[in-house]
Scaffold this active site. Structure first.
Site, PDB file in Angstrom:
ATOM      1  CG  ASP A  23      -2.051   1.036   0.999  1.00 14.94           C
ATOM      2  OD1 ASP A  23      -3.071   0.664   0.371  1.00 14.94           O
ATOM      3  OD2 ASP A  23      -1.922   2.202   1.432  1.00 14.94           O
ATOM      4  CB  THR A  24       1.888   3.469  -2.375  1.00 15.60           C
ATOM      5  OG1 THR A  24       2.643   2.276  -2.599  1.00 15.60           O
ATOM      6  CG2 THR A  24       2.780   4.684  -2.594  1.00 15.60           C
TER       7      THR A  24
END
Length: 203
Positions: A81-82
């Site tokens: 996840d970013t």
């Protein structure tokens, strides 16, 4: 290239492209993601991305356990996840063009950071996860001060969709500059960190 089979817990075309360009063969099993926050500050970015990456891994693990997907023996499950962070505010994926415009105006003329939480775990034939390794990659970028016309042009292109902070480094717009850290992290999957994490599982 990994010597073990990989499952990517993501529907992101950027993450899939990065894995393919690195020569990996992998299966894709997207997590069942609910609505993602676009701008939030309930916790720090490092805590947020690690929590969300782990949730994605666990969600796909449950899908594999209850579904018909054949799980390769000895495979590794990858989840990531970013988010972007600017001035202490976390910027996820924009919910609309107006939301994207708000993010771009906030980032204009600033130094900001991109955080990725990366989970790599062994996944057995029943979908059970073990040896879960969770790490974080951080990259620092600077955005030129943008004119309203530049922002409007980028918004009209639609390239902001599905991207943390409403901007894709891979779009090569010319006004976003990497100062420190991994370029692939900014795109959405820190490949250098991933290579080290996979190698540690292969020993």
């Amino acid at each position: 290239m990994s010597a073990v089979p990989l499952i990517l817990a993501s529907s992101s075309p950027q993450r899939q492209r990065l894995l393919r360009e690195a020569g990996h063969d992998f299966q894709i099993v997207p997590p069942n993601e609910g609505a993602e926050c676009g701008i939030c500050s309930q916790c720090g970015p490092a805590e947020l991305v690690t929590d969300l990456a782990l949730r994605k891994a666990e969600d796909v693990s449950q899908q594999l356990a209850s579904g018909d997907t054949k799980i390769p023996a000895g495979c590794l499950l990858i989840a990531c996840d970013t988010v972007a962070e600017c001035g202490g505010l976390i910027l996820g994926k924009p919910a609309s063009e107006d939301h994207a415009g708000e993010m771009l105006h906030r980032l204009s003329g600033t130094v900001h950071r991109v955080y990725s939480g990366l989970a790599v775990a062994r996944c057995d034939a029943s979908g059970e996860l073990s040896e879960v390794d969770m790490q974080i990659a951080i990259s620092e970028l600077e955005m030129d001060t943008l004119a309203d016309t530049q922002i409007d042009h980028y918004l009209a292109s639609g390239l902001w969709e599905g991207k943390a902070g409403a901007i894709g480094y891979q779009d090569r717009v010319g006004w976003l500059h990497l100062i420190e850290g991994s370029e692939s992290n900014v795109v959405g999957l820190p490949m250098e960190l991933l290579a080290r994490m996979i190698a540690s599982k292969e020993k």
